[in-house]
Design an enzyme around this catalytic site. Structure first.
Site, short mmCIF file in Angstrom:
data_model
loop_
_atom_site.label_atom_id
_atom_site.label_comp_id
_atom_site.label_asym_id
_atom_site.label_seq_id
_atom_site.Cartn_x
_atom_site.Cartn_y
_atom_site.Cartn_z
N LYS A 99 0.84 -1.21 0.00
CA LYS A 99 0.00 0.00 0.00
C LYS A 99 0.88 1.26 0.00
O LYS A 99 2.08 1.18 0.26
CB LYS A 99 -0.92 -0.04 1.22
CG LYS A 99 -1.91 -1.23 1.20
CD LYS A 99 -2.89 -1.15 2.38
CE LYS A 99 -3.89 -2.31 2.35
NZ LYS A 99 -4.91 -2.17 3.43
N PHE A 145 -15.35 3.06 7.66
CA PHE A 145 -13.95 3.37 7.37
C PHE A 145 -13.61 3.47 5.88
O PHE A 145 -12.49 3.76 5.51
CB PHE A 145 -13.02 2.33 8.04
CG PHE A 145 -13.22 0.91 7.56
CD1 PHE A 145 -12.62 0.47 6.38
CD2 PHE A 145 -14.00 0.01 8.28
CE1 PHE A 145 -12.79 -0.82 5.94
CE2 PHE A 145 -14.18 -1.30 7.84
CZ PHE A 145 -13.57 -1.72 6.66
N ARG A 173 -1.22 -14.13 4.15
CA ARG A 173 -1.88 -13.42 5.25
C ARG A 173 -1.11 -13.62 6.55
O ARG A 173 -1.08 -12.73 7.41
CB ARG A 173 -3.36 -13.83 5.37
CG ARG A 173 -4.20 -13.22 4.23
CD ARG A 173 -5.69 -13.18 4.52
NE ARG A 173 -6.05 -12.30 5.61
CZ ARG A 173 -6.63 -11.10 5.47
NH1 ARG A 173 -6.90 -10.61 4.29
NH2 ARG A 173 -6.94 -10.40 6.53
N THR A 179 -4.80 -7.29 10.66
CA THR A 179 -5.17 -6.06 9.95
C THR A 179 -4.65 -4.80 10.65
O THR A 179 -4.12 -3.90 10.01
CB THR A 179 -6.72 -5.97 9.83
OG1 THR A 179 -7.18 -7.16 9.18
CG2 THR A 179 -7.15 -4.76 9.04
N ARG A 193 3.04 -6.12 8.53
CA ARG A 193 2.23 -4.99 9.02
C ARG A 193 2.81 -4.46 10.33
O ARG A 193 2.75 -3.25 10.60
CB ARG A 193 0.77 -5.43 9.19
CG ARG A 193 0.02 -5.45 7.86
CD ARG A 193 -1.29 -6.16 7.94
NE ARG A 193 -2.14 -5.85 6.79
CZ ARG A 193 -3.29 -6.46 6.53
NH1 ARG A 193 -3.73 -7.41 7.33
NH2 ARG A 193 -4.01 -6.12 5.49
N ASN A 203 -1.85 0.21 6.97
CA ASN A 203 -1.31 -1.08 7.43
C ASN A 203 -0.44 -1.80 6.40
O ASN A 203 -0.30 -3.02 6.42
CB ASN A 203 -2.44 -1.98 7.93
CG ASN A 203 -3.46 -2.26 6.85
OD1 ASN A 203 -3.36 -1.73 5.74
ND2 ASN A 203 -4.44 -3.09 7.14
N HIS A 206 -1.79 -5.56 1.57
CA HIS A 206 -3.09 -6.20 1.37
C HIS A 206 -2.87 -7.66 0.98
O HIS A 206 -1.91 -7.97 0.28
CB HIS A 206 -3.86 -5.52 0.25
CG HIS A 206 -5.04 -6.33 -0.22
ND1 HIS A 206 -6.25 -6.30 0.43
CD2 HIS A 206 -5.15 -7.24 -1.22
CE1 HIS A 206 -7.08 -7.15 -0.17
NE2 HIS A 206 -6.44 -7.73 -1.17
P1 GDP Z 1 -7.72 -7.00 5.58
O1 GDP Z 1 -8.33 -8.09 4.76
O2 GDP Z 1 -6.86 -7.50 6.70
O3 GDP Z 1 -6.97 -5.98 4.75
O4 GDP Z 1 -8.91 -6.22 6.30
P2 GDP Z 1 -10.39 -5.84 5.76
O5 GDP Z 1 -10.70 -6.55 4.50
O6 GDP Z 1 -11.32 -6.04 6.91
O7 GDP Z 1 -10.30 -4.29 5.50
C1 GDP Z 1 -9.66 -3.75 4.36
C2 GDP Z 1 -8.80 -2.59 4.78
O8 GDP Z 1 -9.60 -1.55 5.31
C3 GDP Z 1 -7.81 -2.90 5.89
O9 GDP Z 1 -6.61 -3.49 5.43
C4 GDP Z 1 -7.57 -1.54 6.50
O10 GDP Z 1 -6.66 -0.77 5.69
C5 GDP Z 1 -8.95 -0.91 6.41
N1 GDP Z 1 -9.76 -1.18 7.63
C6 GDP Z 1 -10.35 -2.32 7.96
N2 GDP Z 1 -11.06 -2.23 9.11
C7 GDP Z 1 -10.91 -0.98 9.54
C8 GDP Z 1 -11.41 -0.26 10.68
O11 GDP Z 1 -12.15 -0.79 11.52
N3 GDP Z 1 -11.03 1.01 10.79
C9 GDP Z 1 -10.25 1.61 9.89
N4 GDP Z 1 -9.92 2.90 10.06
N5 GDP Z 1 -9.75 0.97 8.79
C10 GDP Z 1 -10.08 -0.31 8.61
MG MG Z 2 -9.87 -8.11 3.34
#
Ligand code: GDP
Ligand code: MG
Length: 380
Positions: A99, A145, A173, A179, A193, A203, A206
């Protein structure tokens, strides 16, 4: 290993001279490192069973391009059920992104990817618009978010990669960690991360979460006709090609990290050059070098995937000459004496497998960069 183990793939080769697309059964015998090819249309042997140690078994997966005696063969189908059963689970794929917050650490992250046993089958550096970021993260539409997330993801360059490995989705992962980067530092301090991210939004990386999303996300970046986030090409930039021998050795990340210490990487992609493309790109050397040397250079550039980078000076000055200094003398042996810190001195094996190609003349920077980033297709 069972005796007489044999894998079979259906492969395609586009003859650059005639434009004809040939289809072959490609057999690989891992114990003896032999290959064999059968021309499917004419049902006859094209290549008798022959020892060919340059073919890396790790490159045997669908969509891969393998070079066999200077021909770039694209593996399009499994040739038999045995090969499918053996290979399918060995070659899971996932979509990884570095990212914008971790773009400056691209070299370190690519190095971690290679050290962990992934094969990078596709790579493209790009910039997403806010709309494209919203499309990529469509599953999160409506969540609180998402606005912050799409602002962040369109704030700078990202590196998209298709990674191949047994259990690639889970494995990647695990390498990136939880995350939330703060949680990652507490629970998985060695994860990417934890090392390169800041919090729950910023973070660093991805990773796809399941086979269906991995396929969709790979298609988003690399599907036919797709080219999200195409970069603007800047003035005064130069081209660096990380040569196939270094990419195959998993050393590309180390080279990119050294480049990022003093330059900005403004575009990039992974390419499988065929003979025509390599010869066209190296055309200026044709009259200058002895024919044998020219052919060896073409041979090296077509022996596997290379990574092309557009390299810029951080303050907007012309990058060609300063980058040539970092690359060092053409012959690594000479470089190890005269410029031991140069890229070729550190990573080169000989004058042909000398680690990197770089643009030689200031007026050629634009031409060489354009050749890769506006003319050639990246691996797809
Ligand atoms: P990932 O699969 O671990 O990347 O997580 P998700 O698919 O749930 O979310 C996608 C991306 O959105 C994450 O990598 C973060 O950059 C962002 N994100 C996810 N959950 C949150 C949250 O609760 N708050 C904020 N500010 N960002 C979030
Ligand atoms: Mg995801």
């Amino acid at each position: 290993m069972a005796a007489n183990l044999r894998y079979c793939f259906i492969s395609e080769w586009l003859d650059p001279a005639s434009g004809i697309l040939w289809k072959y059964q490609l057999f690989y015998y891992p114990e003896s490192k032999e290959v064999e090819m059968v021309d499917i249309k004419n049902r006859r042997h094209f290549l008798k069973r022959t020892k060919y140690e340059e073919l890396k078994p790790s490159l045997l997966f669908l969509g891969s391009v393998v070079t066999v005696f200077s021909r770039q063969l694209k593996l399009t189908e499994y040739g038999d059920e045995f090969t499918r059963n053996r290979m399918e689970s060995q070659s899971e794929r996932t979509l990884a992104m570095i990212k914008p917050d971790a773009y400056k650490n691209m070299g370190k992250i690519i190095n971690a990817i290679c050290q962990s046993g992934f094969l990078i089958s596709k790579l493209r550096i790009g910039k997403l618009s806010k709309e494209e970021a919203g499309e990529f993260y469509a599953v999160h539409a409506g969540k609180p978010f998402v606005d912050r997330l799409t602002d962040f993801m369109s704030s700078g360059r990202v590196v998209a990669m298709e990674l191949v490995a047994p259990g690639a989705i889970r494995k990647w992962r695990e390498l990136i960690g939880p995350t939330d980067s703060n949680q990652a530092r507490a629970e998985a301090p060695g994860s990417l991360r934890a090392q390169f991210g800041t919090d729950k939004t910023f973070n660093a990386c991805h990773g796809s979460d399941a086979p269906d999303t991995a396929a969709e996300e790979c298609n988003f970046w690399f599907g036919p006709g797709r080219y999200p986030g195409k970069c603007d090409l800047a003035a005064g930039t130069t081209l660096c090609l990380v040569k196939p021998h270094l990419v195959a050795d998993g050393a590309a990340g180390l080279v990119i990290d050294l480049i990022q210490e003093s330059f900005e990487v403004t575009a990039g992609g992974l390419y499988n050059l065929d003979r025509n493309a390599a010869a066209e790109f190296l055309e200026v050397y044709k009259g200058v070098l002895p024919a044998g040397d020219f052919n060896s250079m073409v041979e090296q550039l077509t022996s596997g995937a290379c990574i092309a980078l557009e390299v810029a000076d951080r303050d907007g000055a012309d990058a060609v000459e300063p980058f040539r200094q970092l690359a060092g003398p053409l012959d690594p042996e000479l470089g190890r004496v005269l410029r031991p810190a140069s890229l070729r001195a550190r990573f080169g094996l000989d004058a042909v497998r000398n680690g990197v190609h770089c643009t030689d003349l200031p007026e050629d920077g634009v031409l060489e960069v354009n050749y890769f980033f506006t003319i050639l297709p990246t691996a797809s």
